[in-house]
Design an enzyme around this catalytic site. Structure first.
Site, PDB file in Angstrom:
ATOM      1  N   THR A 116      57.248 -14.400   1.364  1.00 13.10           N
ATOM      2  CA  THR A 116      57.365 -15.675   0.669  1.00 13.10           C
ATOM      3  C   THR A 116      58.847 -15.956   0.493  1.00 13.10           C
ATOM      4  OG1 THR A 116      55.319 -15.114  -0.524  1.00 13.10           O
ATOM      5  CG2 THR A 116      56.572 -16.996  -1.318  1.00 13.10           C
TER       6      THR A 116
ATOM      7  N   LYS B  10      55.066  -5.368   1.561  1.00 11.82           N
ATOM      8  CA  LYS B  10      54.363  -6.544   1.053  1.00 11.82           C
ATOM      9  C   LYS B  10      53.153  -6.794   1.946  1.00 11.82           C
ATOM     10  CE  LYS B  10      55.316 -10.840  -1.302  1.00 11.82           C
ATOM     11  NZ  LYS B  10      56.350 -11.811  -1.711  1.00 11.82           N
TER      12      LYS B  10
ATOM     13  N   GLU C 140      56.413  -2.217 -11.578  1.00 13.02           N
ATOM     14  CA  GLU C 140      56.792  -3.604 -11.344  1.00 13.02           C
ATOM     15  C   GLU C 140      56.014  -4.484 -12.299  1.00 13.02           C
ATOM     16  OE1 GLU C 140      55.630  -4.164  -7.281  1.00 13.02           O
ATOM     17  OE2 GLU C 140      53.494  -3.881  -7.696  1.00 13.02           O
TER      18      GLU C 140
END
Length: 267
Positions: A17, A126, A159
């Site tokens: 992204t 990712k 995270e």
């Protein structure tokens, strides 16, 4: 996307992204490097740089978000990957406006009950298997809670649900080491490369003792954390926004082209 695409069926793929400013992708080299690491780890052929460079938007003013999805393609028997794979690349771009009030005012966050599974083979990537993040994000619906903090199955900080985590203590900014699980964000990678942050293994008590906490990613920029709750909604810590927050925010936003608001009455 065909019904038999392995990304759809098994999450067998990767995504990026990317913030695009006036036709120029921000942290583009970091995004391509992470995509290449993921493709190598999964054994998916990497699209050529020429193909990736040709993706829009490459013209026009303002901000957009470019999402790339790379899957192994179709084929194979059950989980067995096809050999050779014929990967499928899809993309979509959309106009974007960041949550600027969160830069200025900071955010309230909470701990999540969900624990991330430990899988070093996928750590930092990712990939398309994001069900843990989906379940964690479903733990709250209150609009004044911006994010949730995640630990792994052994109790180590990792995270937030869609951002990386940073805290100031003992004269330095720290971020969790991501060699067991989690997503190595491109903003995090750039800050590490520039020596702005350091990696460590720590439990949630590190946040209780922190002098400042921030969350960040390459699309939204950096958010100061002003309140941290436990998983039941009870306050666990509060922090005024100060010079430490603004220092890291300035470094991060310089990489993304975002402004840093002038601080008043900050020591």
């Amino acid at each position: 996307m065909p019904f038999d695409d392995r990304g759809l069926a098994y999450g067998d793929g990767l995504f990026e992204t990317v913030l695009v400013r006036d036709g120029v992708p921000c942290l583009w080299d970091e995004h391509l490097a992470r995509l290449a690491r993921g493709a190598a780890a999964l054994g998916i052929p990497m699209p050529s740089r020429e193909i990736l460079e040709a993706l829009p938007p490459r013209a026009g003013d303002g901000l957009a978000v470019l999402k790339l999805v790379l899957t192994r393609g179709s084929g194979g028997r059950g989980y067995l990957p096809p050999a050779p794979a014929e990967p499928r690349l899809r993309w979509r771009a959309a106009p974007f406006a960041p949550a600027a009030e969160r830069w200025r005012e900071g955010v309230r966050v909470r701990h999540c009950r969900l624990r991330l599974g430990v899988q070093p083979a996928l750590a930092g990537l990712k990939h398309l298997n994001r069900l843990e993040n989906v379940l964690a994000r479903a733990e709250w619906s209150a609009p004044d809670i911006a994010e949730g903090v995640l630990c792994d199955a052994e109790g180590r900080l990792v995270e937030a649900t869609c951002m990386n985590l940073f805290w100031w203590r003992d004269g330095a900014w720290w971020t969790p080491r991501l060699d067991r699980c989690g997503v190595a964000g491109t903003l995090r990678e750039a800050l590490l490369a520039r020596g702005e942050i350091r990696e460590t293994a720590a439990g949630p008590e590190a946040l209780d003792a922190a002098e400042a906490i921030c969350l960040g990613n390459s699309v939204q920029g950096l958010w100061p954390v002003v309140r941290l709750d436990d998983a039941e909604g009870r306050p666990r810590g509060r922090w005024p926004i100060g010079a430490r927050h603004r220092m890291l925010q300035a470094r991060a936003h310089d990489l993304l082209g975002y402004p840093v608001d002038a601080m008043k009455d900050v020591p």
